[in-house]
Design a protein around this motif. Sequence first.
Motif, PDB file in Angstrom:
ATOM      1  N   ALA A   1     -40.195  14.056  -5.525  1.00  0.00           N
ATOM      2  CA  ALA A   1     -40.593  13.286  -6.714  1.00  0.00           C
ATOM      3  C   ALA A   1     -41.735  12.327  -6.382  1.00  0.00           C
ATOM      4  CB  ALA A   1     -39.400  12.499  -7.257  1.00  0.00           C
TER       5      ALA A   1
ATOM      6  N   HIS B   1     -45.578  12.308  -8.001  1.00  0.00           N
ATOM      7  CA  HIS B   1     -46.141  11.110  -8.634  1.00  0.00           C
ATOM      8  C   HIS B   1     -47.332  10.569  -7.838  1.00  0.00           C
ATOM      9  CE1 HIS B   1     -42.564   9.767 -11.376  1.00  0.00           C
ATOM     10  NE2 HIS B   1     -43.107  10.905 -11.741  1.00  0.00           N
ATOM     11  N   ASP B   2     -47.219  10.621  -6.523  1.00  0.00           N
ATOM     12  CA  ASP B   2     -48.302  10.084  -5.686  1.00  0.00           C
ATOM     13  C   ASP B   2     -49.628  10.792  -5.978  1.00  0.00           C
ATOM     14  OD1 ASP B   2     -49.225   8.449  -3.305  1.00  0.00           O
ATOM     15  OD2 ASP B   2     -49.691  10.468  -2.593  1.00  0.00           O
ATOM     16  N   ASP B   3     -49.577  12.099  -6.185  1.00  0.00           N
ATOM     17  CA  ASP B   3     -50.821  12.827  -6.463  1.00  0.00           C
ATOM     18  C   ASP B   3     -51.395  12.465  -7.833  1.00  0.00           C
ATOM     19  OD1 ASP B   3     -50.884  14.019  -3.976  1.00  0.00           O
ATOM     20  OD2 ASP B   3     -49.720  15.765  -4.614  1.00  0.00           O
TER      21      ASP B   3
ATOM     22  N   ARG C   1     -52.321  19.342  -2.220  1.00  0.00           N
ATOM     23  CA  ARG C   1     -51.141  18.890  -1.470  1.00  0.00           C
ATOM     24  C   ARG C   1     -50.762  20.032  -0.549  1.00  0.00           C
ATOM     25  NH1 ARG C   1     -48.544  14.562   0.192  1.00  0.00           N
ATOM     26  NH2 ARG C   1     -49.216  13.536  -1.747  1.00  0.00           N
TER      27      ARG C   1
ATOM     28  N   VAL D   1     -36.272   3.706  -3.343  1.00  0.00           N
ATOM     29  CA  VAL D   1     -37.129   3.953  -4.521  1.00  0.00           C
ATOM     30  C   VAL D   1     -37.800   2.653  -4.972  1.00  0.00           C
ATOM     31  CG1 VAL D   1     -37.153   4.618  -6.959  1.00  0.00           C
ATOM     32  CG2 VAL D   1     -35.866   5.986  -5.317  1.00  0.00           C
TER      33      VAL D   1
ATOM     34  N   MET E   1     -40.535   1.762  -2.419  1.00  0.00           N
ATOM     35  CA  MET E   1     -41.712   2.633  -2.506  1.00  0.00           C
ATOM     36  C   MET E   1     -42.574   2.273  -3.709  1.00  0.00           C
ATOM     37  SD  MET E   1     -40.520   6.415  -1.361  1.00  0.00           S
ATOM     38  CE  MET E   1     -38.958   6.433  -2.204  1.00  0.00           C
TER      39      MET E   1
ATOM     40  N   GLN F   1     -47.337   7.055   8.939  1.00  0.00           N
ATOM     41  CA  GLN F   1     -48.350   6.708   7.939  1.00  0.00           C
ATOM     42  C   GLN F   1     -49.686   6.350   8.590  1.00  0.00           C
ATOM     43  OE1 GLN F   1     -48.077   7.203   4.574  1.00  0.00           O
ATOM     44  NE2 GLN F   1     -50.271   6.789   4.540  1.00  0.00           N
TER      45      GLN F   1
ATOM     46  N   ASP G   1     -53.089   8.201   7.620  1.00  0.00           N
ATOM     47  CA  ASP G   1     -54.329   7.487   7.293  1.00  0.00           C
ATOM     48  C   ASP G   1     -55.473   7.915   8.217  1.00  0.00           C
ATOM     49  OD1 ASP G   1     -52.958   6.223   5.278  1.00  0.00           O
ATOM     50  OD2 ASP G   1     -52.588   4.383   6.412  1.00  0.00           O
TER      51      ASP G   1
ATOM     52  N   LYS H   1     -58.880   2.237  -0.786  1.00  0.00           N
ATOM     53  CA  LYS H   1     -57.590   2.034  -0.131  1.00  0.00           C
ATOM     54  C   LYS H   1     -57.893   1.674   1.316  1.00  0.00           C
ATOM     55  CE  LYS H   1     -54.282   5.266  -0.900  1.00  0.00           C
ATOM     56  NZ  LYS H   1     -53.787   6.617  -0.562  1.00  0.00           N
TER      57      LYS H   1
HETATM   58  C1  2DE Z   1     -47.905   8.312   0.637  1.00  0.00           C
HETATM   59  O1  2DE Z   1     -49.138   7.688   0.675  1.00  0.00           O
HETATM   60  C2  2DE Z   1     -46.919   7.421  -0.025  1.00  0.00           C
HETATM   61  C3  2DE Z   1     -46.136   7.864  -0.992  1.00  0.00           C
HETATM   62  C4  2DE Z   1     -45.210   6.988  -1.772  1.00  0.00           C
HETATM   63  C5  2DE Z   1     -45.337   7.340  -3.210  1.00  0.00           C
HETATM   64  C6  2DE Z   1     -44.421   6.537  -4.035  1.00  0.00           C
HETATM   65  C7  2DE Z   1     -44.494   6.457  -5.378  1.00  0.00           C
HETATM   66  C8  2DE Z   1     -43.568   5.565  -6.126  1.00  0.00           C
HETATM   67  P1  2DE Z   1     -50.482   8.540   0.603  1.00  0.00           P
HETATM   68  P2  2DE Z   1     -50.747  11.364   0.950  1.00  0.00           P
HETATM   69  C9  2DE Z   1     -45.546   7.187  -6.137  1.00  0.00           C
HETATM   70  C10 2DE Z   1     -42.115   6.019  -6.151  1.00  0.00           C
HETATM   71  C11 2DE Z   1     -41.876   7.139  -7.088  1.00  0.00           C
HETATM   72  C12 2DE Z   1     -40.662   7.760  -7.284  1.00  0.00           C
HETATM   73  C13 2DE Z   1     -39.416   7.364  -6.573  1.00  0.00           C
HETATM   74  C14 2DE Z   1     -40.532   8.908  -8.232  1.00  0.00           C
HETATM   75  O2  2DE Z   1     -51.390   8.088   1.694  1.00  0.00           O
HETATM   76  O3  2DE Z   1     -51.909  11.165   1.882  1.00  0.00           O
HETATM   77  O4  2DE Z   1     -51.019   8.538  -0.783  1.00  0.00           O
HETATM   78  O5  2DE Z   1     -49.717  12.326   1.482  1.00  0.00           O
HETATM   79  O6  2DE Z   1     -49.956   9.980   0.954  1.00  0.00           O
HETATM   80  O7  2DE Z   1     -51.169  11.629  -0.450  1.00  0.00           O
END
Ligand code: 2DE
Length: 324
Positions: A81, A85-87, A95, A141, A144, A210, A214, A235
């Motif tokens: 999930a 959402h992250d994308d 991905r 959750v 995050m 992480q 990065d 970022k």
């Molecule tokens: C990865 O960072 C971090 C992901 C956490 C995402 C959390 C969200 C909120 P990146 P990549 C969106 C919680 C949402 C829920 C519980 C549904 O550097 O490089 O963006 O893999 O990772 O895209």
Amino acid sequence: KIVSQIKLPIENEMELFEKKFSGAMSSKVALLNRITHYVVNRKGKQMRPMFVFLIAKMTGNGTVEERTYRGASVIELIHTATLVHDDVVDDSNRRRGFFSINALWKNKIAVLVGDYLLSKGLLLSIDHEDFDLLKIISVAVREMSEGELLQIEKARRLDITEAVYFDIIRQKTATLIAACCAMGAQSVNAPKEEVEAMREFGELIGIAFQIKDDLFDYGEEKIGKPTGIDIKEQKMTLPLIYTLNTVPPKDKRWLINSVKNHNKDKKRVKQVISFVKDTGGLDYAVSKMKDYQQRALAILQNYPNSPYKASLELMVNYVIERKK
Ligand code: 2DE
Ligand code: MG
Ligand code: MG
Ligand code: MG
Ligand code: MG
């Protein structure tokens, strides 16, 4: 291959887990099933369930419980999930080398699929009245979501400190890996101190993980993710933060300007990447990552040798050395 070597002592558990996990996502809505099939077929390395099972076996005399499977499924559902959402949040169309859900089905659908997976994860713990599990996962959750928002808040001000960077990655990434490790121990009724030690172990690896993620943005490895994305989104990650804080004011102004105005000149992002490399930003981030690796390995030294401990050691090193 290293990943299959790591999986050896939990092969049966991982096999059974995969069956349980794909069942846990099913829905009456055909569109949703199409999308979740797409997700399952492009599954990642499944590092999180591997942590759950390895730690359960290490702390529980070589056996796992029904709750261990549940914990692994809940974690993987929530993890999926968050990636969906992250994308959306990052406006990323790739991905794991494939198109992201938002790229194929648009944001509306991706947001709803993420919500659905999140609710399935929470329900799986509630259906079994496993409130310990529900607590661990709900905290993750919340953390995050806060971590992601903290990151967005700080992206608007480019002078982020290293301390804030570590807060962000602890919340957005390390918290879920910490939850995996705590849950693995708790699922086999390990004593409280041990559950906490495993949470700490997971947090240390999560931070290293992480930092590595990065570093990929600097294109040192060929992976299925575009590079320079973090810079374009303003970022601020460790290599850039280090460079900003160590170069003379005029270079700092140039860097900040380049990050802010990367749109005006396509070459800017590449120039920032080279500048960070030349000023030791990457080397610094790598050495920090290795500090966390060593701290995680030190925790494992409190345990007697076993195939599970050996796999966990391999996994800690894999997080640092992985090419994707
Ligand atoms: C990865 O960072 C971090 C992901 C956490 C995402 C959390 C969200 C909120 P990146 P990549 C969106 C919680 C949402 C829920 C519980 C549904 O550097 O490089 O963006 O893999 O990772 O895209
Ligand atoms: Mg992202
Ligand atoms: Mg993100
Ligand atoms: Mg990532
Ligand atoms: Mg990233």
